[in-house]
Design a protein around this motif. Structure first.
Motif, short mmCIF file in Angstrom:
data_model
loop_
_atom_site.label_atom_id
_atom_site.label_comp_id
_atom_site.label_asym_id
_atom_site.label_seq_id
_atom_site.Cartn_x
_atom_site.Cartn_y
_atom_site.Cartn_z
N ASP A 1 4.29 11.42 -11.44
CA ASP A 1 4.53 12.42 -12.49
C ASP A 1 5.57 13.44 -12.04
O ASP A 1 6.42 13.87 -12.83
N VAL A 2 5.51 13.82 -10.76
CA VAL A 2 6.51 14.76 -10.22
C VAL A 2 7.89 14.12 -10.21
O VAL A 2 8.89 14.74 -10.58
N ILE A 3 7.93 12.85 -9.81
CA ILE A 3 9.21 12.14 -9.76
C ILE A 3 9.84 12.05 -11.14
O ILE A 3 11.03 12.33 -11.32
N LYS A 4 9.04 11.67 -12.14
CA LYS A 4 9.57 11.56 -13.49
C LYS A 4 10.00 12.92 -14.04
O LYS A 4 10.97 13.02 -14.79
N GLY A 5 9.27 13.96 -13.66
CA GLY A 5 9.59 15.28 -14.19
C GLY A 5 10.75 15.96 -13.51
O GLY A 5 11.45 16.76 -14.14
N VAL A 6 10.98 15.65 -12.23
CA VAL A 6 11.99 16.37 -11.45
C VAL A 6 13.22 15.52 -11.15
O VAL A 6 14.36 15.99 -11.29
N LEU A 7 13.00 14.27 -10.73
CA LEU A 7 14.10 13.45 -10.24
C LEU A 7 14.79 12.61 -11.31
O LEU A 7 15.91 12.13 -11.09
N PHE A 8 14.12 12.43 -12.45
CA PHE A 8 14.71 11.53 -13.44
C PHE A 8 15.73 12.28 -14.28
O PHE A 8 15.48 12.71 -15.40
N ASN A 9 16.93 12.42 -13.71
CA ASN A 9 18.05 13.03 -14.42
C ASN A 9 19.30 12.22 -14.08
O ASN A 9 19.31 11.45 -13.11
N PRO A 10 20.37 12.35 -14.86
CA PRO A 10 21.54 11.48 -14.68
C PRO A 10 22.13 11.50 -13.28
O PRO A 10 22.53 10.46 -12.75
N PHE B 1 0.79 -1.23 0.00
CA PHE B 1 0.00 0.00 0.00
C PHE B 1 0.83 1.29 0.00
O PHE B 1 0.52 2.21 -0.77
N PRO B 2 1.86 1.45 0.86
CA PRO B 2 2.55 2.76 0.90
C PRO B 2 3.14 3.18 -0.45
O PRO B 2 2.94 4.32 -0.88
N ALA B 3 3.84 2.28 -1.12
CA ALA B 3 4.45 2.64 -2.40
C ALA B 3 3.41 2.83 -3.49
O ALA B 3 3.57 3.68 -4.38
N ALA B 4 2.32 2.04 -3.42
CA ALA B 4 1.25 2.21 -4.41
C ALA B 4 0.63 3.59 -4.28
O ALA B 4 0.41 4.29 -5.29
N LEU B 5 0.35 4.01 -3.06
CA LEU B 5 -0.23 5.33 -2.84
C LEU B 5 0.73 6.43 -3.25
O LEU B 5 0.35 7.39 -3.95
N VAL C 1 9.90 1.44 3.13
CA VAL C 1 11.20 1.50 2.46
C VAL C 1 11.02 1.34 0.94
O VAL C 1 11.76 1.94 0.16
N GLN C 2 10.03 0.54 0.55
CA GLN C 2 9.79 0.34 -0.88
C GLN C 2 9.47 1.67 -1.59
O GLN C 2 9.72 1.82 -2.78
N CYS C 3 8.95 2.64 -0.85
CA CYS C 3 8.67 3.95 -1.43
C CYS C 3 9.94 4.60 -2.00
O CYS C 3 9.87 5.39 -2.95
N LEU C 4 11.09 4.26 -1.41
CA LEU C 4 12.35 4.83 -1.90
C LEU C 4 12.63 4.41 -3.33
O LEU C 4 13.36 5.09 -4.06
N ALA C 5 12.04 3.27 -3.74
CA ALA C 5 12.28 2.77 -5.10
C ALA C 5 11.65 3.66 -6.16
O ALA C 5 11.95 3.52 -7.34
N LEU C 6 10.79 4.59 -5.76
CA LEU C 6 10.24 5.55 -6.71
C LEU C 6 11.31 6.52 -7.18
O LEU C 6 11.17 7.16 -8.22
N VAL C 7 12.38 6.65 -6.39
CA VAL C 7 13.52 7.48 -6.82
C VAL C 7 14.32 6.70 -7.86
O VAL C 7 14.73 5.57 -7.60
N GLY D 1 3.14 6.22 -5.39
CA GLY D 1 3.29 6.21 -6.83
C GLY D 1 2.16 6.94 -7.53
O GLY D 1 2.40 7.74 -8.45
N VAL D 2 0.92 6.69 -7.12
CA VAL D 2 -0.23 7.36 -7.73
C VAL D 2 -0.16 8.87 -7.51
O VAL D 2 -0.45 9.67 -8.41
N LEU D 3 0.26 9.27 -6.32
CA LEU D 3 0.27 10.70 -5.98
C LEU D 3 1.44 11.47 -6.58
O LEU D 3 1.29 12.63 -6.97
N PHE D 4 2.61 10.81 -6.67
CA PHE D 4 3.82 11.57 -6.97
C PHE D 4 4.60 11.13 -8.21
O PHE D 4 5.63 11.71 -8.51
#
Length: 276
Positions: free
Chosen positions: A103-112, A92-96, A158-164, A98-101
Motif C-alpha cells: 500500500d505504501v509502494i502504490k501510494g508513494v512510489l507509483f508515479n511517472p 518468501f522475502p518478496a511475499a512478506l 532481489v525479487q523484492c526490488l520488483a515491488l518498485v 509485499g504484504v507489509l509495504f
C-alpha cells in the motif's frame, strides 16, 4: 457483451502474456495499453489481475510434468525436496515485503518518474550484467537442480526490488540470478518457477481485496482475457527458453531504456496517467 470490449480484453491479454515473463515489466505495458484502448477505472485493475492468472497458468501447463513429479516425489526424493525448498525460500522475502509495504509502494512510489527510472536503471543494470557474463562465460549454476538455498535466498531478496514500479519481477529475478552465477537458461527457468507462488499469491490477495468489484456480467470479458493471456504466455515462454540458449538480453535492456523515455514523454504531455 459488447464485441469491442471483448476485442479490447483480448488485446490486453496478448500484452500481458507477452510481457509477464520477459524482463520488461508487464505492469508498465498494461498501463500504456489500457490508456490506448481507453480502459480506465477500478474494473480494469481487477481485469489485469485475472489475465495475470492466465499467464501463470501457462507456466503451470508448460512445466506440469516437473511440478507433478516434484509433488509425487516430495516425501522421499531429495531433489524434489530441495527444489521445493528453494522455490519457497525464493518466494518468501518478496511475499512478506509485499504484504507489509504494497500500500505504501502504490501510494508513494507509483508515479511517472519512479516508473521510468525503474525501466531505465533496470536496463543499464541488465547491460552491466550481460557485459560481466561475456567476460566470464562459465557459470557455476547451469540448471535449477544445482541451485542451493543461499542462491535461492539471494534471488528472492532481489525479487523484492520488483515491488518498485517499472523494475519488472522477471527482470529482477533473471538478471539478479545471472549476477549471482546462474547461466542465462537456469536464471530464466528459476524465475518461471518463482513466478508460480509469487503471482498466484499476489492475484489471490488482490482479488480478495477488490472482490466487491467482481460481477458475473464481466465473466465473458474476463474469460477472453484470461484465455488469450494463457495462449500468448505459452508461446512467449517456449520462445524465450529457445532464445536464451544463443542470445543475450542486451536488446531487452535497450528496449527498457527507450520505454522509460516514452513514459516520461507521455507523462509530461498528460497522455497517460501512470498512477494506479
Amino acid at each position: 457483451m459488447d464485441p469491442m470490449l471483448l476485442l479490447k480484453a483480448a488485446l490486453m491479454g496478448v500484452v500481458e502474456g507477452l510481457t509477464e515473463f520477459i524482463p520488461v515489466s508487464s505492469t508498465g505495458h498494461l498501463i500504456l495499453t489500457a490508456a490506448l484502448l481507453d480502459m480506465p477505472g477500478e474494473k480494469t485493475k481487477v481485469f489485469e489481475v485475472v489475465i495475470q492468472t492466465g499467464a501463470i497458468l501457462a507456466i503451470v501447463s508448460l512445466y506440469l510434468q516437473r511440478l507433478l513429479s516434484t509433488v509425487v516425489g516430495l516425501p522421499r526424493d531429495a531433489t524434489a525436496q530441495r527444489f521445493t525448498a528453494n522455490v519457497l525460500i525464493g518466494f518468501f522475502p518478496a511475499a512478506l515485503a509485499g504484504v507489509l509495504f504494497i500500500d505504501v509502494i502504490k501510494g508513494v512510489l507509483f508515479n511517472p518518474l519512479v516508473v521510468a527510472l525503474g525501466f531505465i536503471l533496470g536496463g543499464f543494470v541488465m547491460l552491466w550484467v550481460e557485459a560481466r557474463q561475456a567476460r566470464q562465460p562459465s557459470q557455476r549454476i547451469d540448471t535449477v537442480d544445482a541451485v542451493g538455498w543461499r542462491d535461492a535466498l539471494a534471488v528472492g531478496l532481489v525479487q523484492c526490488l520488483a515491488l518498485v514500479p517499472g523494475v519488472s519481477r522477471s527482470g529482477a529475478t533473471i538478471i539478479g540470478a545471472m549476477a549471482f552465477g546462474f547461466s542465462r537458461r537456469a536464471a530464466t527457468e528459476f524465475s518461471f518457477y518463482l513466478a508460480i507462488p509469487m503471482l498466484f499469491g499476489a492475484a489471490a490477495y488482490d482479488l480478495y481485496k477488490q472482490r466487491e468489484l467482481l460481477s458475473w456480467a464481466d465473466a465473458p470479458m474476463f474469460a477472453v482475457g484470461l484465455g488469450v493471456s494463457w495462449a500468448a504466455a505459452w508461446v512467449c515462454v517456449r520462445w524465450l527458453m529457445r532464445f536464451v540458449v544463443s542470445h543475450t538480453f542486451v536488446g531487452f535492456a535497450w528496449y527498457r531504456i527507450a520505454f522509460g523515455g516514452l513514459i516520461l514523454l507521455t507523462a509530461a504531455t498528460g497522455w497517460v496517467n501512470w498512477t494506479p
